[in-house]
Every structure is written in structure tokens, then in C-alpha cells.
Motif scaffolding. Structure first.
Motif, PDB file in Angstrom:
ATOM      1  N   HIS A 142      10.597   8.217  13.206  1.00 47.34           N
ATOM      2  CA  HIS A 142       9.570   8.993  12.539  1.00 47.34           C
ATOM      3  C   HIS A 142       9.431  10.317  13.237  1.00 47.34           C
ATOM      4  CE1 HIS A 142       6.606   9.546   9.488  1.00 47.34           C
ATOM      5  NE2 HIS A 142       6.862   8.338   9.038  1.00 47.34           N
ATOM      6  N   LEU A 143       8.456  11.076  12.883  1.00 44.74           N
ATOM      7  CA  LEU A 143       8.506  12.503  13.083  1.00 44.74           C
ATOM      8  C   LEU A 143       7.647  12.980  14.229  1.00 44.74           C
ATOM      9  CD1 LEU A 143       8.214  13.166   9.320  1.00 44.74           C
ATOM     10  CD2 LEU A 143      10.266  12.807  10.662  1.00 44.74           C
ATOM     11  N   SER A 144       8.144  13.949  14.934  1.00 41.53           N
ATOM     12  CA  SER A 144       7.430  14.453  16.083  1.00 41.53           C
ATOM     13  C   SER A 144       6.490  15.581  15.700  1.00 41.53           C
ATOM     14  CB  SER A 144       8.418  14.972  17.139  1.00 41.53           C
ATOM     15  OG  SER A 144       9.208  13.925  17.616  1.00 41.53           O
ATOM     16  N   ARG A 145       5.400  15.642  16.431  1.00 43.10           N
ATOM     17  CA  ARG A 145       4.483  16.753  16.275  1.00 43.10           C
ATOM     18  C   ARG A 145       4.421  17.484  17.603  1.00 43.10           C
ATOM     19  NH1 ARG A 145      -0.764  14.616  15.518  1.00 43.10           N
ATOM     20  NH2 ARG A 145       0.021  12.712  16.419  1.00 43.10           N
ATOM     21  N   ASN A 182       6.711  17.583  10.725  1.00 47.01           N
ATOM     22  CA  ASN A 182       7.662  16.719  10.017  1.00 47.01           C
ATOM     23  C   ASN A 182       9.101  17.090  10.364  1.00 47.01           C
ATOM     24  OD1 ASN A 182       6.350  14.656   8.459  1.00 47.01           O
ATOM     25  ND2 ASN A 182       5.442  16.268   7.219  1.00 47.01           N
ATOM     26  N   SER A 183       9.369  17.227  11.650  1.00 41.70           N
ATOM     27  CA  SER A 183      10.686  17.615  12.156  1.00 41.70           C
ATOM     28  C   SER A 183      10.936  16.913  13.480  1.00 41.70           C
ATOM     29  CB  SER A 183      10.777  19.135  12.350  1.00 41.70           C
ATOM     30  OG  SER A 183      10.555  19.826  11.150  1.00 41.70           O
ATOM     31  N   MET A 184      12.203  16.823  13.828  1.00 42.67           N
ATOM     32  CA  MET A 184      12.602  16.188  15.078  1.00 42.67           C
ATOM     33  C   MET A 184      12.871  17.238  16.150  1.00 42.67           C
ATOM     34  SD  MET A 184      12.462  13.015  14.291  1.00 42.67           S
ATOM     35  CE  MET A 184      13.345  12.175  15.604  1.00 42.67           C
ATOM     36  N   PRO A 185      12.750  16.856  17.433  1.00 46.12           N
ATOM     37  CA  PRO A 185      12.939  17.833  18.511  1.00 46.12           C
ATOM     38  C   PRO A 185      14.335  18.440  18.571  1.00 46.12           C
ATOM     39  CG  PRO A 185      11.823  15.869  19.310  1.00 46.12           C
ATOM     40  CD  PRO A 185      12.287  15.550  17.931  1.00 46.12           C
ATOM     41  N   GLN A 186      15.355  17.731  18.063  1.00 48.63           N
ATOM     42  CA  GLN A 186      16.722  18.252  18.126  1.00 48.63           C
ATOM     43  C   GLN A 186      17.103  19.048  16.884  1.00 48.63           C
ATOM     44  OE1 GLN A 186      15.951  14.957  18.156  1.00 48.63           O
ATOM     45  NE2 GLN A 186      15.967  14.535  20.362  1.00 48.63           N
ATOM     46  N   SER A 187      16.152  19.313  16.023  1.00 49.38           N
ATOM     47  CA  SER A 187      16.456  19.884  14.721  1.00 49.38           C
ATOM     48  C   SER A 187      16.577  21.404  14.753  1.00 49.38           C
ATOM     49  CB  SER A 187      15.356  19.502  13.715  1.00 49.38           C
ATOM     50  OG  SER A 187      14.128  20.091  14.082  1.00 49.38           O
ATOM     51  N   GLY A 246      16.004  17.443  10.691  1.00 54.84           N
ATOM     52  CA  GLY A 246      16.556  16.354  11.476  1.00 54.84           C
ATOM     53  C   GLY A 246      16.032  14.987  11.093  1.00 54.84           C
ATOM     54  N   GLN A 247      15.364  14.874   9.951  1.00 56.16           N
ATOM     55  CA  GLN A 247      14.791  13.591   9.538  1.00 56.16           C
ATOM     56  C   GLN A 247      15.845  12.617   9.017  1.00 56.16           C
ATOM     57  OE1 GLN A 247      11.781  16.175   7.346  1.00 56.16           O
ATOM     58  NE2 GLN A 247      10.842  14.163   7.207  1.00 56.16           N
ATOM     59  N   ILE A 248      16.879  13.143   8.388  1.00 56.14           N
ATOM     60  CA  ILE A 248      17.900  12.301   7.781  1.00 56.14           C
ATOM     61  C   ILE A 248      19.076  12.173   8.734  1.00 56.14           C
ATOM     62  CG2 ILE A 248      19.481  12.019   5.850  1.00 56.14           C
ATOM     63  CD1 ILE A 248      17.616  13.601   4.134  1.00 56.14           C
TER      64      ILE A 248
END
Length: 427
Positions: free
Chosen positions: A2-5, A329-334, A357-359
Motif C-alpha cells: 500500500h501507499l506511502s505518505r 498515493n505513491s511509493m518512495p521509489q517512484s 510505483g503502485q503497480i
């Protein structure tokens, strides 16, 4: 997954003394990353008050308490202390430890009565900077919290099928949120997925807070809210963006300019610093970015407008610091994270569906870094506003959680403390 804030701050007079790691929280809504666990019992406040905060933890201590069915894991975590000022950004790498909690589900059994957990097991631990920040007394504790909209939870019961109904009940959750706020004692709070604002506002007014709210457009019933301690801060300016006006869906963001009250500022500073005391102003931004992982163009367009507005306000109010929070709604590596931290992005180097980076890729790709993805003219226009293929922003942002493991943080409170520094000084 799930998604990082994240919570971001600009390098214009704010430093990061410390931030807490992200893990099991008393006020969580039942999901931690991919897991779906009910919230833990609340710690005893009388016991918690006896424990003093320390800047170091015993790395070698490992304990396992079978009766509680909880495993405490001490891990050595590298954290970054960022000194953010008007002239330069200096980095001090430190090592700290953080306690994380995990359930041993294989051995977990149901017992009658309440679990006898100690306050030490239930409480989240702060990660402290080892650098001396005592000269900087003008500090602000920020909280960013997606509190899970009541109707959103009801409409997606499949996401919480392992969660007892009482843990999703708003009357139950709002009491936990209130207790969590008291525990962290924040000065500024940025909430997302707020669909019971009047109820929340009523509770927080009793705690000494004032708030502003911006509802999402369209059929959505939730929105974003910013609350502040009315004794510590004055609201100088407020504005919001309805992204629908820019063909960027029904999400919204908020931007506020606050000033720290002089009477609550540092009293030990000499008359020569009176000007810096009176100018303790800063911009706070709060956003909930579109969830849909397929629409990277929409996501980038929303964040682009958010950053442009924050930069404009910073300049209008005297080049003041900027603190940005929200659910990205994004990942740290995105690529989204790359855009925020590096201030630039060539979007044609990234597939539209992979911006956040969610998918996870369905198959391994061996494309070289020079591979160019095709974006339609409309997608480029939505992402950049001009149809160009490059995005640039002027804010020099640093994540308050750089170096802290960034596992899923959906519906967990993120808290950090920032301190004002005088121009040209370092912490």
C-alpha cells in the motif's frame, strides 16, 4: 503493497530534529501496509508518563513475551538529520534504533478479557537526532494523517473483512484519534479523507485547535482539513485548489500561511534576534492525490499545481519556509518521489502507469534508461500544463522520513518536529 505518505519541508529556515518511525499505532484504522489488523489496546497514560524520552535505545536487547503474542524487534536504522536554512542544506548521518511490532499469527489465540500489554509495547518510539538542537527552541510538531473516511470504509468492506466492525465504527475511531493527538501534541495537523469534519472540529476545538476544510468535488463525500493550535499560531492566509477546474479529477489541496505567536516563541533570544522571532511564518500544504495508478498524468498534474502554489505563496510572504504533507498515493521509489526530491523529471523516461510505483510490473523489462515512452499530447498537457516533456519545480524539498524504512503508511499518523533556524546558522 500500500501507499506511502510523506511530509516534506523546504530548506528556508526549518531543520528536522527528529521524527518517529512508522509502525503499529494505537489509532490506526486496521490496515498496515498490506496487513489488515485491528488496532492495539491503548497504553496506560499513568505508566507512559513515567517513561522519559531518550535519544538512544539499547540495540542489543531482544525480548519476546509469549503471553502477549507480540514480537518486539529492535533494529538499527540509518536516519538522516537535515539542516535546512536560507543558504545551504547540510546533512548529518546518524544511527538510531526503532522498535517495530508484528503479530505471530500462527501462535495467536483468543483469550477472554483485555490483553495485559505494557505501555512500552504499545507506544510508538521517536527517532531522535543525535545532533544538538537545543539552541533552536522555536519548534513545530507536524502531523499528517489519512484518517479513513467513514463512507469509504463502508463502501469497501472487502478491504477490511478481517477487521472487527467496532474498529471501523467512527464513534470508536474518533476517540482513538483524539487520544493519539494528545499523545503527540502536534501544533499543525493535516488530515485526509475527512467526511465528518463538523464532528472532528467539535472534538478538536476542545483540545485548543481551529481548522479549515476543503471538500472534494463531484460525488465524493470527503476532503482535506488543516488544524492548528490556536494559542501557538495565527492563520494569515488560506486558499485551496479544486483540481476539477484544471481537468484533473475531483481531488483537492489546501495551502495555509501561519505565523508562530511571539509570546510562545523563544524568550532567551536577545534583542538582535527580535526580527527573526517576529518572522516565524511558514506555508503549510495538504493534499490527497488521485489514487488511480493508471493515471500518472493526472497525479503529476495535481502535484505540479500543488508545488507551484506553495512556491508562489512562499515568495509572496517573504520567501518563507514550506512544509508539505498529505497522502500522495505513491511509493518512495517512484518517479513521483523523484520529482519531489530532485525538483525535476523527464516524464517520457517513465511509463504513465508507473509514475506512482503502485503497480508492480507484470513482466521483467530490459529497456535501457534512454528508453522513451509515448505520451499523448493530452497526457503531456495534463501532466506539465504546457505539453512539454519535462517537469521542474523551484522548491528545494527534503523528506522528513529520509532514512526511515518506508513500509505502507496508509491510515497511520506520520509525525515529525521541525525547528526554525536563523539565516546562515546550522544545527
Amino acid at each position: 503493497m500500500h501507499l506511502s505518505r510523506f511530509t516534506y519541508s523546504s530548506d528556508k529556515g526549518l531543520s528536522t530534529p527528529y521524527a518517529p518511525p512508522k509502525f503499529k499505532s494505537p489509532g490506526n484504522m486496521g490496515r498496515i501496509g498490506d496487513g489488515r489488523y485491528p488496532p492495539a489496546e491503548q497504553p496506560s497514560r499513568s505508566s507512559a508518563s513515567k517513561r522519559s524520552r531518550t535519544s538512544q535505545f539499547d540495540v542489543g536487547q531482544h525480548r519476546s513475551k509469549k503471553k502477549q503474542r507480540v514480537t518486539i524487534r529492535q533494529t538499527e536504522t540509518e536516519t538522516e538529520t537535515l539542516t535546512l536554512n536560507h543558504t545551504s542544506t547540510s546533512y548529518t548521518r546518524t544511527y538510531a534504533t526503532s522498535s517495530t511490532y508484528s503479530y505471530n499469527r500462527r501462535k495467536e489465540k483468543r483469550h477472554k478479557g483485555k490483553s495485559k500489554r505494557t505501555s512500552a509495547e504499545d507506544k510508538r518510539k521517536w527517532v531522535y537526532s543525535t545532533h544538538d538542537v537545543s539552541p533552536y527552541l522555536d519548534r513545530v510538531v507536524f502531523m499528517s494523517y489519512n484518517i479513513l473516511g467513514v463512507k469509504n470504509a463502508a463502501n469497501h468492506e472487502d478491504l477490511y473483512h478481517n477487521v472487527a466492525p467496532k474498529y471501523l465504527d467512527w464513534d470508536y475511531r474518533k476517540r482513538l484519534i483524539r487520544k493519539e493527538i494528545r499523545e503527540y501534541n502536534p501544533g499543525i495537523m493535516c488530515f485526509q479523507e475527512v467526511d465528518c469534519y463538523d464532528d472532528l472540529d467539535y472534538l478538536l476545538q476542545k483540545e485548543g485547535f481551529k481548522g479549515v476544510y476543503q471538500a472534494r468535488t463531484g460525488d465524493a463525500c470527503d476532503g482535506c482539513a488543516i488544524f492548528w493550535n490556536r494559542e501557538l499560531f495565527d492563520l494569515l492566509h488560506e486558499e485551496s485548489i479544486e483540481f476539477q477546474k484544471f481537468d484533473l479529477r475531483n481531488n483537492v489541496c489546501q495551502l495555509c500561511v501561519f505565523k508562530m505567536n511571539v509570546k510562545n516563541s523563544s524568550k532567551d533570544m536577545g534583542a538582535s534576534n527580535s526580527e527573526s522571532i517576529s518572522s516565524r511564518s511558514f506555508v503549510v500544504g495538504n493534499i490527497h492525490v488521485l489514487f488511480n495508478p493508471n493515471r500518472g498524468d493526472i497525479k503529476l498534474g495535481q502535484v505540479r499545481l500543488f508545488l507551484e502554489s506553495a512556491q508562489r505563496l512562499s515568495l509572496e510572504w517573504g520567501d518563507i519556509p514550506v512544509v508539505l504533507a498529505g497522502d500522495l498515493n505513491s511509493m518512495p521509489q517512484s518517479a513521483m518521489y523523484q520529482f519531489l526530491t530532485s525538483s525535476k523529471l523527464d516524464i517520457q523516461m517513465h511509463e504513465r502507469k508507473q509514475i506512482s510505483g503502485q503497480i508492480y510490473p507484470l513482466q521483467n523489462r530490459s529497456f535501457k534508461s534512454s528508453f522513451i515512452y509515448r505520451w499523448s499530447d493530452e497526457e503531456l498537457r495534463l501532466a506539465t500544463g504546457t505539453g512539454a516533456s519535462h517537469l521542474i519545480h523551484q522548491l528545494q524539498l527534503r523528506s522528513a522520513y529520509a532514512g526511515v524504512p518506508k513500509w505502507g503508511s496508509d491510515h497511520l499518523a506520520l509525525v515529525c518536529e521541525l525547528a526554525f533556524t536563523d539565516g546562515g546558522s546550522e544545527t
